[in-house]
Enzyme design. Structure first.
Site, PDB file in Angstrom:
ATOM      1  N   CYS A 132      41.705  32.228  36.943  1.00 21.51           N
ATOM      2  CA  CYS A 132      42.483  33.022  37.896  1.00 21.51           C
ATOM      3  C   CYS A 132      42.423  32.435  39.308  1.00 21.51           C
ATOM      4  CB  CYS A 132      42.050  34.475  37.850  1.00 21.51           C
ATOM      5  SG  CYS A 132      43.306  35.578  38.562  1.00 21.51           S
TER       6      CYS A 132
ATOM      7  N   SER B 298      45.968  39.584  36.533  1.00 27.77           N
ATOM      8  CA  SER B 298      45.732  40.472  37.670  1.00 27.77           C
ATOM      9  C   SER B 298      45.600  39.586  38.904  1.00 27.77           C
ATOM     10  CB  SER B 298      44.459  41.305  37.447  1.00 27.77           C
ATOM     11  OG  SER B 298      44.201  42.138  38.554  1.00 27.77           O
TER      12      SER B 298
ATOM     13  N   HIS C 205      43.242  36.422  32.804  1.00 30.59           N
ATOM     14  CA  HIS C 205      41.876  36.916  32.596  1.00 30.59           C
ATOM     15  C   HIS C 205      41.623  37.196  31.114  1.00 30.59           C
ATOM     16  CE1 HIS C 205      40.295  37.355  36.672  1.00 30.59           C
ATOM     17  NE2 HIS C 205      41.481  37.787  37.053  1.00 30.59           N
TER      18      HIS C 205
ATOM     19  N   LYS D  21      51.821  42.301  43.386  1.00 28.02           N
ATOM     20  CA  LYS D  21      50.744  41.878  42.503  1.00 28.02           C
ATOM     21  C   LYS D  21      51.206  41.855  41.051  1.00 28.02           C
ATOM     22  CE  LYS D  21      45.934  42.918  41.251  1.00 28.02           C
ATOM     23  NZ  LYS D  21      44.787  43.837  41.459  1.00 28.02           N
TER      24      LYS D  21
ATOM     25  N   GLU E 190      39.008  37.038  29.632  1.00 31.52           N
ATOM     26  CA  GLU E 190      37.672  37.627  29.475  1.00 31.52           C
ATOM     27  C   GLU E 190      37.652  39.133  29.713  1.00 31.52           C
ATOM     28  OE1 GLU E 190      37.931  37.343  33.910  1.00 31.52           O
ATOM     29  OE2 GLU E 190      38.727  36.232  32.197  1.00 31.52           O
TER      30      GLU E 190
ATOM     31  N   ARG F 203      41.120  52.103  40.990  1.00 30.08           N
ATOM     32  CA  ARG F 203      40.531  51.705  42.277  1.00 30.08           C
ATOM     33  C   ARG F 203      41.597  51.605  43.355  1.00 30.08           C
ATOM     34  NH1 ARG F 203      39.292  45.682  42.212  1.00 30.08           N
ATOM     35  NH2 ARG F 203      41.578  45.779  42.439  1.00 30.08           N
TER      36      ARG F 203
END
Length: 313
Positions: free
Chosen positions: A142, A192, A235, A163, A237, A249
């Site tokens: 990333c 992300s 991502h 985003k 992972e 968040r």
């Protein structure tokens, strides 16, 4: 793991054209085995969560992997206990005179920060430069992929207006490339980020092998010709709820984030998300360990050099 066959078996040439690791009896007789040494430079704030995610993927391999954790500096962490960092993380000064088979550089929440404004930018450049002569293959994830492209190719930072968040469809472009071994023609992976990785831009300004792209997310996976640098812009992972936690968040911080794409059933955040990328993540890391690290790394890391990389016979 490689398959071992007689030296002159006709099938060997066919398999090699498909980039399948074939080991001759002659080479097998000379081979010695040792654990792989992999260093993880963890740039994420929640280090325990992130290290667990990466260790999970590294564990799904028949190869023995000895993992060491590296922190970028000694500044106190707001999200990770000092005791944990002191007990389990190395400082760069402790590892800089050693060699490693693999290095993973994680993402970081710095998508809207200019490189020169990143407080540890100079130190990160030092580590990436060090890796050229001390690490067989480096995996950039990333934000680290964007940083690596800046340092290796001097590519400027390109940022999206909105985003990118969600789970996106990707297609492969070089089906016989070792990193893509066993991949489906189309697969899902989470993103992300604010960074923009245009396939056309990377093709024009680098000599990378672009292995997988998405119509919405751009380049997802690319490598240098020698496989010593592997760039993953998403991502793989991530845990099933990581994108959800980021979404909640951002809502809590007064932002107006878009609902992550192709993530919640019926696009309803009240529905538990379904992890549709887990098998892809395991396969990607298994291939990196096997084809970019294990098959290329010298047996004697104390005498590391590019000439010492394993060559196909």
């Amino acid at each position: 793991m490689p398959i071992r066959i007689p030296d002159q078996l006709p099938a060997a040439d066919v398999l090699r054209t498909e980039n399948i690791f074939v080991m001759s009896e002659t080479r097998a007789a000379k081979q010695e085995i040792r654990p792989l040494r992999v260093l993880i430079l963890n740039l994420m704030p929640k280090k325990i969560e992130t290290e667990t995610q990466f260790l999970r993927l590294l564990s799904n391999s028949p190869l023995q992997v000895n993992v060491e954790l590296l922190r970028i500096d000694d500044r106190p962490s707001k999200n990770t206990p000092t005791e944990h960092l002191d007990n389990f993380y190395r400082q760069f000064e402790m590892v800089k005179n050693r060699n490693f088979d693999g290095l993973i550089i994680t993402g970081a929440p710095l998508g809207l920060v200019q490189f020169e404004d990143v407080i540890y930018w100079d130190h990160l450049k030092t580590i990436m430069e060090w890796a050229k002569s001390h690490v067989t293959s480096t995996l950039y994830v990333c934000w680290a992929a964007q940083a690596g492209l800046k340092l290796l190719y001097d590519l400027p930072k390109k940022t999206r207006k909105e985003k990118l968040s969600g789970v996106y469809h990707h297609r492969i472009h070089k089906p016989y490339h070792p990193v893509l071994r066993g991949f489906d023609d189309s697969f899902l992976a989470p993103h992300s980020r604010y960074a923009d990785f245009s396939p056309e831009y990377l093709a024009e300004h680098t000599d990378l092998d672009i292995l997988a792209t998405s119509d919405d997310a751009g380049v997802y996976l690319a490598t240098t010709k020698d496989k010593r640098n592997v760039f993953v812009t998403g991502h793989p992972e991530y845990d099933p709820h990581t994108l959800h936690n980021e979404y909640i968040r951002d809502l809590g911080e007064g932002m107006e984030p878009a609902i992550p794409v192709n993530y919640y059933p019926n696009d309803n955040p009240d529905n538990p998300p379904i992890a549709s990328w887990r098998s892809h993540g395991h396969l990607l890391f298994s291939n990196w360990l096997n084809y970019c690290v294990y098959q290329q790394t010298p047996y004697d890391l104390d005498h590391f050099s590019e000439e010492a990389f394993t060559k196909d016979e």
